[in-house]
Design an enzyme around this catalytic site. Structure first.
Site, mmCIF file in Angstrom:
data_model
loop_
_atom_site.group_PDB
_atom_site.id
_atom_site.type_symbol
_atom_site.label_atom_id
_atom_site.label_comp_id
_atom_site.label_asym_id
_atom_site.label_seq_id
_atom_site.Cartn_x
_atom_site.Cartn_y
_atom_site.Cartn_z
ATOM 1 C CE1 TYR A 143 -3.491 -2.665 0.586
ATOM 2 C CE2 TYR A 143 -4.626 -0.689 1.294
ATOM 3 C CZ TYR A 143 -4.663 -1.993 0.890
ATOM 4 O OH TYR A 143 -5.865 -2.637 0.787
ATOM 5 C CE LYS A 194 2.190 -17.398 -3.617
ATOM 6 N NZ LYS A 194 1.355 -18.626 -3.712
ATOM 7 C CG ASP A 226 -1.599 -20.148 -2.238
ATOM 8 O OD1 ASP A 226 -0.994 -20.126 -1.147
ATOM 9 O OD2 ASP A 226 -1.164 -20.772 -3.233
ATOM 10 C CG ASP A 250 -7.955 -4.923 1.718
ATOM 11 O OD1 ASP A 250 -8.865 -4.463 2.427
ATOM 12 O OD2 ASP A 250 -7.972 -4.878 0.476
ATOM 13 C CG ASP A 254 -13.431 -7.461 2.660
ATOM 14 O OD1 ASP A 254 -13.118 -6.746 3.631
ATOM 15 O OD2 ASP A 254 -13.975 -7.021 1.627
HETATM 16 C C1 IPM Z 1 -10.311 -1.574 4.327
HETATM 17 C C2 IPM Z 1 -10.633 -0.949 2.994
HETATM 18 C C3 IPM Z 1 -9.519 0.046 2.660
HETATM 19 C C4 IPM Z 1 -8.223 -0.726 2.555
HETATM 20 C C5 IPM Z 1 -9.760 0.900 1.409
HETATM 21 C C6 IPM Z 1 -11.101 1.587 1.444
HETATM 22 C C7 IPM Z 1 -8.650 1.897 1.205
HETATM 23 O O1 IPM Z 1 -10.790 -1.913 2.018
HETATM 24 O O2 IPM Z 1 -10.225 -0.835 5.328
HETATM 25 O O3 IPM Z 1 -10.170 -2.794 4.375
HETATM 26 O O4 IPM Z 1 -7.914 -1.269 1.490
HETATM 27 O O5 IPM Z 1 -7.493 -0.785 3.544
HETATM 28 MG MG MG Z 2 -10.783 -3.900 2.771
#
Ligand code: IPM
Ligand code: MG
Length: 361
Positions: A143, A194, A226, A250, A254
């Site tokens: 990032y 990785k 993975d 990230d 999710d």
């Molecule tokens: C998160 C989001 C952010 C990230 C984006 C919105 C920049 O996806 O907080 O997970 O990638 O960190």
């Molecule tokens: Mg995110």
């Protein structure tokens, strides 16, 4: 007199203001019960800040955040800003406040609420009892690594570049947070990388492994990312604490969120070396349902609880809020994202009112 906590509120975009209103009402309700005083100050970030000032993180917002005891953020982003140059996008504001407050450790719990098991797309026996903490490195890796950008080569072709880089000090400080977190939980830490392909991951693995001897009570394992993605949906209960870099964290957070039925339920805490922490839901600004009173405010409310627990050291007040969330779920109230047969659909505001009723009882 009780010393007031200075809280910077960043409602942001989309559903942000609606869910923030619920969290603030909850904090105001809880304050007298625990002899707490909150001083709230609202500031601009994301698309709302772009509209007002041209910048996704105005300097005044960062200044205010730095002077506060904790920062509560809702969500940023929306379609209308997606085609702006990167420096002016809402996401850049979020990354800038994380960087500006040096919030290198992002704690993302994925805990399944017993009442919501049927909202998960996975089988009950797979997700029942899931309780995972993802510790994501937040201010380094791909990032932020240099060089980055879209360049033109000698032949006139365009070339997009990002760099995944970690210094040993960056790995060590997040590894320490992860070992400490695992020690306070069930004592299992899985580091995800990785290392079979990436040099940066080899260094990550070497440093995490080296730290393990300082934490004999923590059982350390390693997975390639993975495989970790696969294991998370195959047998999520094998995981306790996961530590990983910015990009993998990230993605995996999710995925872990979805085990619990809805990303609309999950809070997060971003902590630094001593300054104020930042507390925000894992989900985004959901522009498609903004301003329709449909949003699930529970991740925002649980983020306020994380703020009390991790940012302000008020665990009793945090527990009370968490119990109220359990309370409304047990009473059958559901926003659209967690609706299932036999439960009652409510809007964002009504969910807030139900929470307040639980806090009073
Ligand atoms: C998160 C989001 C952010 C990230 C984006 C919105 C920049 O996806 O907080 O997970 O990638 O960190
Ligand atoms: Mg995110």
């Amino acid at each position: 007199m009780t010393q007031p906590y200075r809280i910077t509120l960043l409602p942001g975009d989309g559903i942000g203001p609606e869910i923030m209103a619920v969290a603030v009402a909850v904090l105001k309700a809880i304050a007298p019960q625990f002899d707490l005083v909150f001083e709230f100050q609202t500031a601009l970030i994301g698309g709302a800040a772009i509209e007002a000032t041209g910048q996704p993180l105005p300097p005044e917002t960062l200044k205010l955040a730095r002077q506060s005891d904790a920062v509560l953020l809702a969500a940023i982003g929306g379609y209308q800003w997606d085609n702006l140059p990167r420096q002016q996008r809402p996401e850049t504001g979020l990354l800038a406040i994380r960087e500006g407050l040096e919030l290198f450790a992002n704690l993302r719990p994925a805990t399944i609420f017993p009442q919501l098991i049927d909202a998960s797309t996975l089988k009950r026996e797979v997700v029942e009892g899931v309780d995972i903490m993802v510790v994501r490195e937040l201010t380094g890796g791909i990032y932020f690594g240099q060089p980055k950008g879209i360049f033109t080569t000698e032949t006139g072709e365009k070339r997009g570049v990002n760099t995944m880089a970690y210094r040993t000090s960056e790995i060590d400080r997040i590894a320490k947070v992860a070992f400490e977190t695992a020690r306070k939980r069930r004592g299992k830490l899985c580091s995800v990388d990785k290392a079979n392909v990436l040099d940066v991951s080899q260094l990550w693995r070497d440093r995490v492994t080296a730290m393990a001897s300082q934490y004999p009570e923590v059982e350390l394992s390693h997975l390639y990312v993975d495989n970790a993605a696969m294991q998370l949906v195959r047998t999520p209960k094998q995981f306790d604490t996961i530590v990983t870099g910015n990009l993998f964290g990230d993605i995996l957070s999710d995925e872990a969120a979805m085990l619990t039925g809805s990303i609309g339920m999950l809070p997060s805490a971003s902590l630094g070396a001593g300054g104020p922490g930042l507390f925000e839901p894992v989900h985004g600004s959901a522009p498609d349902i903004a301003a329709q009173d449909k949003a699930n405010p529970l991740a925002q409310v649980l983020s306020a609880a994380m703020m009390l627990r991790y940012g302000l050291d008020q665990p009793a007040a945090a527990s009370k809020i968490e119990q109220a969330v359990h309370g409304v779920l047990a009473q059958g109230y559901r926003t659209g994202d967690i609706l299932s047969a036999g439960t009652q659909l409510v809007g964002c505001q009504a969910m807030g009112e139900a929470l307040l009723a639980n806090l009073e009882s």
